[in-house]
Scaffold this motif. Structure first.
Motif, PDB file in Angstrom:
ATOM      1  N   LEU A  84       0.480  -0.892   0.333  1.00 60.28           N
ATOM      2  CA  LEU A  84       0.131   0.166   0.319  1.00 60.28           C
ATOM      3  C   LEU A  84       1.238   1.258   0.013  1.00 60.28           C
ATOM      4  O   LEU A  84       0.860   2.443  -0.145  1.00 60.28           O
ATOM      5  CB  LEU A  84      -0.999  -0.120   1.581  1.00 60.28           C
TER       6      LEU A  84
ATOM      7  N   ILE B 232      -7.905  -1.762  -1.497  1.00 59.34           N
ATOM      8  CA  ILE B 232      -9.333  -1.616   0.450  1.00 59.34           C
ATOM      9  C   ILE B 232     -10.188  -1.202  -0.346  1.00 59.34           C
ATOM     10  O   ILE B 232     -10.040   0.037   0.377  1.00 59.34           O
ATOM     11  CB  ILE B 232      -7.477  -0.704   0.770  1.00 59.34           C
TER      12      ILE B 232
ATOM     13  N   ILE C 296      -8.798  -5.717   6.350  1.00 62.08           N
ATOM     14  CA  ILE C 296      -6.822  -5.176   7.118  1.00 62.08           C
ATOM     15  C   ILE C 296      -7.126  -6.398   8.112  1.00 62.08           C
ATOM     16  O   ILE C 296      -6.103  -6.790   8.411  1.00 62.08           O
ATOM     17  CB  ILE C 296      -7.083  -4.011   7.701  1.00 62.08           C
TER      18      ILE C 296
ATOM     19  N   ILE D 143      -4.849  -8.166   4.116  1.00 58.65           N
ATOM     20  CA  ILE D 143      -3.178  -7.004   4.697  1.00 58.65           C
ATOM     21  C   ILE D 143      -2.494  -7.864   6.437  1.00 58.65           C
ATOM     22  O   ILE D 143      -1.378  -8.040   5.525  1.00 58.65           O
ATOM     23  CB  ILE D 143      -3.655  -5.778   4.990  1.00 58.65           C
TER      24      ILE D 143
ATOM     25  N   SER E 279       2.318  -3.475   5.498  1.00 57.87           N
ATOM     26  CA  SER E 279       2.019  -1.899   6.453  1.00 57.87           C
ATOM     27  C   SER E 279       0.905  -1.247   5.437  1.00 57.87           C
ATOM     28  O   SER E 279       0.788  -1.562   4.671  1.00 57.87           O
ATOM     29  CB  SER E 279       3.209  -0.954   5.712  1.00 57.87           C
ATOM     30  N   VAL E 280       0.345  -0.808   6.576  1.00 63.00           N
ATOM     31  CA  VAL E 280      -0.521   0.219   5.887  1.00 63.00           C
ATOM     32  C   VAL E 280       0.260   1.862   6.737  1.00 63.00           C
ATOM     33  O   VAL E 280      -0.222   2.221   7.749  1.00 63.00           O
ATOM     34  CB  VAL E 280      -1.484   0.289   7.245  1.00 63.00           C
TER      35      VAL E 280
ATOM     36  N   MET F 245      -3.737   5.835   4.068  1.00 61.38           N
ATOM     37  CA  MET F 245      -4.838   4.460   4.086  1.00 61.38           C
ATOM     38  C   MET F 245      -5.697   5.099   5.478  1.00 61.38           C
ATOM     39  O   MET F 245      -7.027   4.433   5.614  1.00 61.38           O
ATOM     40  CB  MET F 245      -3.923   2.763   3.672  1.00 61.38           C
ATOM     41  N   ALA F 246      -4.608   4.026   6.637  1.00 61.38           N
ATOM     42  CA  ALA F 246      -5.694   4.599   8.111  1.00 61.38           C
ATOM     43  C   ALA F 246      -6.672   5.516   8.430  1.00 61.38           C
ATOM     44  O   ALA F 246      -7.545   5.471   8.587  1.00 61.38           O
ATOM     45  CB  ALA F 246      -4.005   4.175   8.994  1.00 61.38           C
TER      46      ALA F 246
END
Ligand code: FAD
Length: 284
Positions: A179, A207, A213, A217, A223-224, A228-229
């Motif tokens: 990502l 996503i 997640i 993921i 990693s996020v 994206m978070a």
């Protein structure tokens, strides 16, 4: 190898999975028809580790190759498998004109007995590739991991093992989903330094729901990033908004990759033609 991967051209390919139940094939074919209309350069079809459902992968790959007339690639795993089982799958693929295989080790399925797991003929994907290279006329591809494979202690050792796959016959690689493009650019640089010279396809998964997640993921070990978070925090409770934001994120990710010279994109389509079509339109 698929010709466009050898030419200096951009490619866009998709990954699909076979239906879980026999009764769902009609729906799967509809999904494939819709994905086929988006003109992917090839479509790859996942495989259940252990091979118990290999026939489903072959049936879907055959539909792509022979009915849709699009290059198909079947995934194949070797965890808990014997040489003869792989050759049996190869013969079936050949009978259906499927000439490309993504050769993977796979992960031990929960329901695989100790006996089957220990009785395997192959330890690593590279062992399987060397065997298939020697005993078949398949074109082989392998998996690579921009944030390293979860079992590897370091990127360095993972890349040494990636080089073994190239030496064993991998003609190209497809990456695990990521990502954050910066991981991918750093990976490409390190891979080149290790002597990886074959094409690498960047694996992109949109996503579109918070659930991913906890599943895709986490399994992929990716990693996020904060961007994206933030999307998850803002849109996670609203499925429509989340889907749109996820599609938009994937489009921006692919545009950035293209702008930075990444030619080959492999889209994890999740068997969702609408989402895939929106991304294809968005990156044109
Ligand atoms: P390997 O290349 O064998 O690597 C596994 C680990 O062993 C790595 O840590 C590597 O560094 C290490 N290693 C490799 N070779 C050696 C060696 N010679 N000596 C010591 N260590 C070594 N799974 C499925 O079940 N079905 C699918 O259809 C499927 N499709 C996938 C598609 C893509 C694009 C990707 C990225 C993954 C896919 N997977 C699939 C998941 C995959 O099976 C797992 O990630 C699995 O854990 C590793 O498979 P691999 O082929 O990369 O293994």
């Amino acid at each position: 190898m698929f010709t466009k991967l050898t030419e200096n051209e951009n490619t866009l390919s998709f990954e699909v999975f076979p239906p879980k139940k026999d009764g769902e094939f009609e729906k799967a074919f509809e999904v494939l028809d819709a994905l086929g209309k988006l003109n992917p350069d090839y479509i790859s079809v996942t495989y259940g580790a252990g091979g118990s459902r290999a026939g489903k992968t072959i049936e879907i790959a055959s539909y792509i190759q022979n009915t849709l007339g699009i290059d198909a690639m079947a995934h194949m795993t070797c965890v808990g498998s014997k040489r003869e089982q792989l050759l049996e799958v190869y013969r079936e693929l050949k009978a259906h004109n499927v000439t490309h295989v993504l050769a993977l080790r796979g992960d031990r399925p929960k329901d695989m007995s100790d006996e089957q797991f220990m009785d395997k003929d192959f330890e690593h994907a590279s062992d399987m590739m060397a065997f298939l290279k020697e005993n078949t006329d398949l074109h082989l591809a392998g998996a690579c991991y921009p944030e390293k494979h979860f079992e590897s202690f370091s990127m360095e050792s993972d890349l040494n093992n990636l080089k073994k796959k190239q030496d064993a016959g991998a003609e190209f690689f497809i990456s695990q989903l990521f990502l954050d493009n910066d991981f991918y650019y750093a990976f490409l640089e390190k891979a080149a330094k290790k002597g990886i010279t074959v094409p690498i396809c960047a694996g992109i998964m949109p996503i579109t729901s918070v659930k991913q997640i906890g599943t895709s993921i986490t399994l992929a070990g990716s990693s996020v990033p904060k961007a994206m978070a933030d999307i998850l925090a803002t849109h996670g409770d609203n499925p429509d908004d989340m889907r749109k934001a996820g599609v938009d994120y994937a489009i921006r990710q692919i545009r950035d990759l293209r702008e930075n010279g990444v030619q080959h994109i492999h889209l994890y389509s999740m068997n969702r033609p609408k989402t895939t079509a929106e991304i294809v339109t968005g990156i044109q």
